[in-house]
Structures are given as C-alpha cells and as structure tokens.
Enzyme design. Structure first.
Site, PDB file in Angstrom:
ATOM      1  N   MET A  26      18.940   7.241  -4.498  1.00  0.00           N
ATOM      2  CA  MET A  26      19.410   7.603  -2.501  1.00  0.00           C
ATOM      3  C   MET A  26      19.502   8.863  -1.959  1.00  0.00           C
ATOM      4  O   MET A  26      19.617   8.943  -1.559  1.00  0.00           O
ATOM      5  CB  MET A  26      20.570   6.678  -2.289  1.00  0.00           C
ATOM      6  CG  MET A  26      20.158   4.740  -3.013  1.00  0.00           C
ATOM      7  SD  MET A  26      21.132   3.838  -1.254  1.00  0.00           S
ATOM      8  CE  MET A  26      22.465   4.498  -2.022  1.00  0.00           C
ATOM      9  N   HIS A  33      21.928  12.521 -11.781  1.00  0.00           N
ATOM     10  CA  HIS A  33      20.105  12.377 -11.543  1.00  0.00           C
ATOM     11  C   HIS A  33      19.317  12.961 -12.632  1.00  0.00           C
ATOM     12  O   HIS A  33      18.041  12.478 -13.247  1.00  0.00           O
ATOM     13  CB  HIS A  33      19.681  12.133 -10.435  1.00  0.00           C
ATOM     14  CG  HIS A  33      20.617  11.346  -9.205  1.00  0.00           C
ATOM     15  ND1 HIS A  33      21.846  11.765  -8.396  1.00  0.00           N
ATOM     16  CD2 HIS A  33      21.186   9.925  -8.715  1.00  0.00           C
ATOM     17  CE1 HIS A  33      22.553  10.776  -7.719  1.00  0.00           C
ATOM     18  NE2 HIS A  33      21.785   9.666  -7.939  1.00  0.00           N
ATOM     19  N   LYS A 143      24.347   4.095 -15.794  1.00  0.00           N
ATOM     20  CA  LYS A 143      25.037   3.095 -16.359  1.00  0.00           C
ATOM     21  C   LYS A 143      26.306   3.560 -15.264  1.00  0.00           C
ATOM     22  O   LYS A 143      27.239   2.221 -15.897  1.00  0.00           O
ATOM     23  CB  LYS A 143      24.880   3.311 -17.988  1.00  0.00           C
ATOM     24  CG  LYS A 143      24.497   3.007 -19.006  1.00  0.00           C
ATOM     25  CD  LYS A 143      25.026   2.872 -20.358  1.00  0.00           C
ATOM     26  CE  LYS A 143      24.098   2.763 -21.667  1.00  0.00           C
ATOM     27  NZ  LYS A 143      25.462   2.595 -22.328  1.00  0.00           N
ATOM     28  N   LEU A 179      29.936  10.841 -12.151  1.00  0.00           N
ATOM     29  CA  LEU A 179      29.697  12.179 -10.735  1.00  0.00           C
ATOM     30  C   LEU A 179      28.731  10.570 -10.354  1.00  0.00           C
ATOM     31  O   LEU A 179      28.043  10.316 -11.051  1.00  0.00           O
ATOM     32  CB  LEU A 179      27.918  12.617 -11.876  1.00  0.00           C
ATOM     33  CG  LEU A 179      28.744  13.856 -12.100  1.00  0.00           C
ATOM     34  CD1 LEU A 179      27.461  15.500 -12.654  1.00  0.00           C
ATOM     35  CD2 LEU A 179      30.076  14.653 -12.218  1.00  0.00           C
TER      36      LEU A 179
HETATM   37  O1  PAF Z   1      21.702   3.658  -7.519  1.00  0.00           O
HETATM   38  C1  PAF Z   1      20.848   3.370  -6.103  1.00  0.00           C
HETATM   39  O2  PAF Z   1      21.069   5.281  -5.980  1.00  0.00           O
HETATM   40  C2  PAF Z   1      20.571   2.658  -5.668  1.00  0.00           C
HETATM   41  O3  PAF Z   1      20.802   1.103  -5.485  1.00  0.00           O
HETATM   42  C3  PAF Z   1      19.283   1.950  -6.033  1.00  0.00           C
HETATM   43  C4  PAF Z   1      18.802   2.047  -7.308  1.00  0.00           C
HETATM   44  C5  PAF Z   1      18.200   3.806  -6.065  1.00  0.00           C
HETATM   45  C6  PAF Z   1      19.057   1.262  -4.637  1.00  0.00           C
HETATM   46  O4  PAF Z   1      18.215   1.778  -3.539  1.00  0.00           O
END
Ligand code: PAF
Length: 280
Positions: A26, A33, A143, A179
């Site tokens: 998101m 990430h 996770k 984080l």
């Molecule tokens: O973990 C997230 O950022 C969201 O729940 C996802 C998996 C991108 C779905 O919108």
C-alpha cells in the site's frame, strides 16, 4: 524501472515474462518492504511491486483518508529493486462497485478481524484481483501481518491459484519495534513506549521456552501489564502456527509444537501489530 497505472498496459508489459516475483504493497515504503523486494529478486527475473491503498480493506472509521500516500518517494526507493511498479487508481481497480468478494476463512473474524470487521474480506479480494492482474509465479508478503499471510496462503491453496506464496521476516528498528507505515503516526513519547509491545512478546516467548504452559493466564497477564502502561489492547494470543487456532497446553517438554504469539494494541490513536514465533 517502469511505472504503470493501467491494467491493460501492465498486461502488455508482462506478457512475455515467465518468472514474475510480485510484492503487493500500500506504499509508504520502509525497509521491511525493501527487504521483501530484495527477496523477490531471488524468486524471479522480473520483479513487480504494486502500490495501491485499497479502500475495500478499511472500515468506515479507519485511516483510509489519512493513510500516507507517497508515490514519488516510493518509486525512488524502488528504482533499483523493481522492474515494474503498478500504481493503479481506485477507479482502475474498481471501475464499477465491487459486488463480488473473497469470503475468507472463519479465522478472519478473530484476532485482527474481531476489531476490524470486513478487513480481511477486502484484503483477500484485492490480493486475488492483483494476483489475477499480475499473474506472478511467486508473491511475497511480510510476516509482520501474520494473520494476513495465513489467510492469503489459505486462499491460494483452497482456490488453487497457480502462485507460490513466500513470507518475508519482519524488519525491526534498532530497539526492536517492527517497522510499519503506521509508526509515523506515533508521537515522540509513544514511539519510545512502542517497543514495549515487542518486549512483551519476547517475554512470553521466553516464558514458554522455559516451560510456561498456561497460555491463557500468560495472555491475560500480558494484557494487564500493557493496559497498566496505557495501551488499549485488542489481543495477545498464543496460537498454533499451522492453523492459528488457540494453542492448548503442551503436555510434554519433548512435544514438538510450532507456536506464534500475536498481539495488536493501540497507543493513542495508533494501532500496532507484532508477533513472534516459538518452536518447541
Ligand atoms: O499488507 C498490505 O500492505 C496490504 O494488506 C496488501 C497485501 C497490499 C493488500 O492491500
């Protein structure tokens, strides 16, 4: 790196790719990430990230409007990590009102689902849409959102989706705080306190490793200790890892058991999540 905002253009770009590794996000990307992106590179020759704040997974009183949208900065961070960034508009993903949903398994009504009704239904629905749009061979999820990862694994297995799901380890700040994009909502004092959630989970983990088996009492004590410090606790739960069902007392010290301790709690207006795995 290409930034693509329409499904049609994305399909054309990916039509000849045979080993796509996909990281749905998101946005408001942090090291957690980026770590998933690096892991993705080990799983595919074409790495795709999506950035989409999915309205379907936010409740009416949640932070959808406030959720940080930082596309430019995110793309700069992805520059050397992704081959393609898919950043669709809400209208591109939901051109008509979405009336078809993924019905997630009953566990979606417990833990985070108890405090966020409909959240996992909206999450599973957008993840299925994104998997159908990108058609990756491998998709990666952190996770930290343990219940989310569990529900996605169930969806993929039970709906026979041709994709391998990989879970990435939680990345932590130096003091141990997991984080999260939501950490930036914390005030200075709240940020200093926030690590106590992880410390509480680590304390429970140690107690279990040292033979503690009254999980209900341990959960209760942890909730009381956090509440006494001003946290509003949604849950602290010791669960079996394979099905996320409550863990019964383990009979023998030799019993093999994979557990996970999960917690969600609010500091001020910020809801924090964390979990630690325990193997007996
Ligand atoms: O973990 C997230 O950022 C969201 O729940 C996802 C998996 C991108 C779905 O919108």
């Amino acid at each position: 790196m290409q930034i693509i905002s329409t499904i049609a253009e994305l399909r054309t770009r990916l039509s000849n790719e045979r080993a796509i590794a996909f990281v749905p996000t998101m946005g408001n990307l942090h090291e957690g990430h980026l770590n998933l992106m690096r892991l993705a590179r080990e799983h595919g020759s074409c790495v795709v990230a999506s950035i989409f704040v999915n309205p379907l997974q936010f409740g009416p009183n949640e932070d959808f409007d406030k959720y940080p949208r930082t596309l430019e900065a995110d793309c700069a961070k992805l520059q050397n990590l992704a081959d393609v960034v898919f950043a669709p508009s809400v209208n591109e993903m939901y051109p008509t009102q979405q009336t078809v949903f993924v019905e997630p398994p009953p566990i979606a009504n417990e833990l985070c689902g108890a405090a966020r009704p409909g959240h996992f239904r909206g999450m599973a629905t957008v993840v299925l849409k994104l998997l159908n749009i990108v058609q990756p061979q491998v998709a990666l999820f952190g996770k930290k959102d343990y219940q989310q990862l569990h529900i996605i694994r169930r969806m993929v297995a039970q709906l026979n989706l041709p994709v391998q799901i990989v879970g990435g380890e939680t990345v932590r700040a130096a003091d141990g705080l997991a984080l999260s994009s939501r950490n930036q909502y914390l005030s200075g004092a709240e940020r200093a306190e926030a690590v106590v959630l992880y410390q509480t989970l680590q304390g429970l983990r140690q107690a279990i490793l040292q033979g503690g088996r009254d999980f209900e009492q341990m959960e209760q004590q942890a909730v009381e200790a956090l509440s006494a410090r001003g946290w509003k606790v949604d849950y602290v739960a010791v669960r079996n890892r394979p099905d996320l069902q409550p863990a019964g007392p383990v009979q023998s010290d030799l019993a093999q058991c994979d557990l996970v301790i999960l917690a969600a709690a609010r500091l001020g207006n910020t809801r924090l999540l964390d979990n630690v795995e325990v193997s007996l």
